[in-house]
Write a protein that holds these residues in place. Structure first.
Motif, short mmCIF file in Angstrom:
data_model
loop_
_atom_site.label_atom_id
_atom_site.label_comp_id
_atom_site.label_asym_id
_atom_site.label_seq_id
_atom_site.Cartn_x
_atom_site.Cartn_y
_atom_site.Cartn_z
N PRO A 168 43.91 65.79 -23.40
CA PRO A 168 43.21 64.86 -22.52
C PRO A 168 42.83 65.44 -21.17
O PRO A 168 43.27 66.53 -20.78
CB PRO A 168 44.21 63.71 -22.36
N ASN A 169 42.03 64.68 -20.46
CA ASN A 169 41.61 65.05 -19.11
C ASN A 169 42.79 65.00 -18.15
O ASN A 169 43.62 64.10 -18.20
CB ASN A 169 40.53 64.07 -18.63
N GLY A 170 42.87 66.00 -17.27
CA GLY A 170 43.94 66.00 -16.28
C GLY A 170 44.36 67.40 -15.90
O GLY A 170 43.56 68.34 -15.94
N LYS A 171 45.64 67.56 -15.59
CA LYS A 171 46.18 68.84 -15.12
C LYS A 171 47.34 69.26 -16.01
O LYS A 171 48.21 68.45 -16.34
CB LYS A 171 46.66 68.72 -13.67
N LEU A 172 47.34 70.53 -16.38
CA LEU A 172 48.42 71.09 -17.18
C LEU A 172 49.41 71.80 -16.27
O LEU A 172 49.04 72.68 -15.48
CB LEU A 172 47.86 72.07 -18.21
N LEU A 173 50.67 71.42 -16.38
CA LEU A 173 51.73 71.99 -15.55
C LEU A 173 52.71 72.71 -16.47
O LEU A 173 53.35 72.08 -17.31
CB LEU A 173 52.44 70.87 -14.77
N LEU A 174 52.82 74.03 -16.33
CA LEU A 174 53.73 74.81 -17.16
C LEU A 174 55.07 74.97 -16.44
O LEU A 174 55.13 75.52 -15.34
CB LEU A 174 53.12 76.19 -17.46
N ALA A 175 56.12 74.47 -17.06
CA ALA A 175 57.45 74.52 -16.45
C ALA A 175 58.50 74.30 -17.53
O ALA A 175 58.24 73.65 -18.54
CB ALA A 175 57.58 73.45 -15.36
N LYS A 176 59.66 74.86 -17.29
CA LYS A 176 60.78 74.72 -18.22
C LYS A 176 61.98 74.18 -17.48
O LYS A 176 62.31 74.65 -16.39
CB LYS A 176 61.11 76.07 -18.86
N GLY A 177 62.63 73.16 -18.05
CA GLY A 177 63.79 72.56 -17.43
C GLY A 177 64.99 73.49 -17.41
O GLY A 177 64.91 74.62 -17.92
N PRO A 178 66.09 73.05 -16.81
CA PRO A 178 66.32 71.69 -16.30
C PRO A 178 65.58 71.39 -15.00
O PRO A 178 65.26 72.31 -14.24
CB PRO A 178 67.83 71.64 -16.09
N PHE A 179 65.30 70.10 -14.80
CA PHE A 179 64.57 69.65 -13.63
C PHE A 179 65.48 68.81 -12.74
O PHE A 179 66.26 68.00 -13.23
CB PHE A 179 63.35 68.82 -14.04
N LEU A 180 65.34 68.99 -11.43
CA LEU A 180 66.16 68.28 -10.46
C LEU A 180 65.54 66.92 -10.12
O LEU A 180 64.32 66.78 -10.09
CB LEU A 180 66.32 69.11 -9.18
N LEU A 181 66.40 65.95 -9.84
CA LEU A 181 65.93 64.60 -9.52
C LEU A 181 64.99 64.61 -8.32
O LEU A 181 63.94 63.97 -8.33
CB LEU A 181 67.13 63.69 -9.26
N GLU A 182 65.36 65.33 -7.26
CA GLU A 182 64.52 65.36 -6.07
C GLU A 182 63.12 65.88 -6.38
O GLU A 182 62.11 65.32 -5.90
CB GLU A 182 65.18 66.24 -4.99
N ASN A 183 63.04 66.91 -7.21
CA ASN A 183 61.74 67.47 -7.55
C ASN A 183 60.92 66.53 -8.43
O ASN A 183 59.70 66.42 -8.28
CB ASN A 183 61.93 68.81 -8.26
N GLU A 184 61.60 65.84 -9.34
CA GLU A 184 60.89 64.90 -10.22
C GLU A 184 60.36 63.72 -9.41
O GLU A 184 59.23 63.26 -9.64
CB GLU A 184 61.83 64.40 -11.33
N ARG A 185 61.15 63.26 -8.47
CA ARG A 185 60.73 62.15 -7.61
C ARG A 185 59.49 62.56 -6.80
O ARG A 185 58.53 61.79 -6.70
CB ARG A 185 61.88 61.76 -6.69
N GLU A 186 59.51 63.77 -6.26
CA GLU A 186 58.37 64.27 -5.49
C GLU A 186 57.13 64.43 -6.36
O GLU A 186 56.02 64.14 -5.93
CB GLU A 186 58.73 65.61 -4.85
N LEU A 187 57.34 64.89 -7.59
CA LEU A 187 56.22 65.10 -8.51
C LEU A 187 55.52 63.78 -8.83
O LEU A 187 54.29 63.67 -8.78
CB LEU A 187 56.73 65.75 -9.79
N LEU A 188 56.30 62.75 -9.13
CA LEU A 188 55.74 61.45 -9.46
C LEU A 188 54.99 60.85 -8.28
O LEU A 188 53.94 60.21 -8.44
CB LEU A 188 56.85 60.50 -9.92
N THR A 189 55.53 61.08 -7.09
CA THR A 189 54.90 60.55 -5.89
C THR A 189 53.64 61.31 -5.54
O THR A 189 52.59 60.73 -5.22
CB THR A 189 55.89 60.60 -4.71
N GLU A 190 53.71 62.64 -5.60
CA GLU A 190 52.57 63.48 -5.24
C GLU A 190 51.35 63.19 -6.10
O GLU A 190 50.22 63.12 -5.60
CB GLU A 190 52.95 64.96 -5.37
N TYR A 191 51.57 63.01 -7.40
CA TYR A 191 50.45 62.79 -8.32
C TYR A 191 50.17 61.31 -8.58
O TYR A 191 49.37 60.97 -9.45
CB TYR A 191 50.71 63.53 -9.64
N ARG A 192 50.84 60.45 -7.83
CA ARG A 192 50.61 59.00 -7.92
C ARG A 192 50.71 58.50 -9.36
O ARG A 192 49.86 57.75 -9.86
CB ARG A 192 49.25 58.63 -7.31
#
Length: 249
Positions: A168-192
């Motif tokens: 689909p249309n959008g942005k591809l983000l390449l990353a491998k976990g584990p992921f930190l809560l603070e970073n996930e919170r920032e990601l959701l906020t940054e990309y609305r």
């Protein structure tokens, strides 16, 4: 006389299991990885093979040719085909067979889950209110969302999708976990992000996005796990090691 264990792996649990099983006397450990990712969770001990087997019959042939005595399936909870093949092959070869399956996530107070049975159902479940969606299902299922032109997707995967796969249309983000809560919170906020689509993979490595969604009041379209074969199942490495020791006594 030594016995030989085959671990169907590719997960963090499988890597931990291989490390601990390799410390057991009179046990040779072989780990098999599907080879679908460029950066697999590769065990540092024992023998490692990469690649498929050619279905249940190919796996059964491998088990016999390599004189495998014990089989533990520690693949991803959504690796339904290899788990089905393993059950058939182990039964055919009359081998002791165990599945190591991490517990699924369960919704708690504050979660806004919409549970579905498949990725196609997940695409259908995205409401008209969904405009910016975080897809955390890996690269192989992106095509199910390719026709949703009115939605912008943030797609996270370990490796990029194949060139011939529609996504689909959008942005591809390449990353491998584990992921930190603070970073996930920032990601959701940054990309609305207003909706998340996730597999119910279980474990701690990617659970932070579920916590972040709960905190931010974001709904999650959660794809349920496929059914597993009717074989012996344990939920953690400790229990898998206990099963191994029991089989060796």
């Amino acid at each position: 006389m030594k016995k030989r264990l085959l671990i169907l792996g590719g997960t963090g649990d499988a890597t931990q299991l291989a490390a601990r099983a390799s410390q057991i006397a009179n046990l040779d450990v072989v780990s098999s990885l599907a080879g679908r990712t460029k950066q697999p969770s590769t065990p540092k001990t024992g023998t490692v093979r990469i690649g498929g087997f050619g279905g249940a019959s190919g796996l059964a042939e491998y088990l016999l040719d390599r004189a495998i005595d014990l089989l533990i399936d520690a693949t991803h909870p959504f690796a339904a085909q290899i788990s089905a093949n393993a059950a058939v092959a182990a039964a055919e070869c009359q081998l002791p067979h165990l599945m190591l399956v991490r517990p699924a996530w369960e919704a708690v107070e504050g979660d806004r889950w919409i549970e579905v049975e498949s990725h196609s159902e997940a695409a259908m479940a995205l409401s008209e209110k969904s405009q910016r969606v975080f897809l955390t299902i890996g690269r192989q299922e992106l095509a199910a969302f390719a026709s949703l032109d009115a939605i912008w997707f943030l797609m996270r995967a370990i490796d990029p999708p194949a060139l011939d796969i529609l996504y689909p249309n959008g942005k591809l983000l390449l990353a491998k976990g584990p992921f930190l809560l603070e970073n996930e919170r920032e990601l959701l906020t940054e990309y609305r992000i207003d909706t998340i689509v996730s597999k119910n993979s279980g474990g701690d490595g990617t659970y932070a996005k579920i916590v972040a969604a709960r905190e931010l009041g974001i709904p999650v379209v959660m794809v349920r796990r496929p059914p597993i074969p009717a074989v012996a199942v344990v939920a953690d490495v400790d229990r898998a090691i206990a099963w191994l020791l029991q089989q060796l006594n």
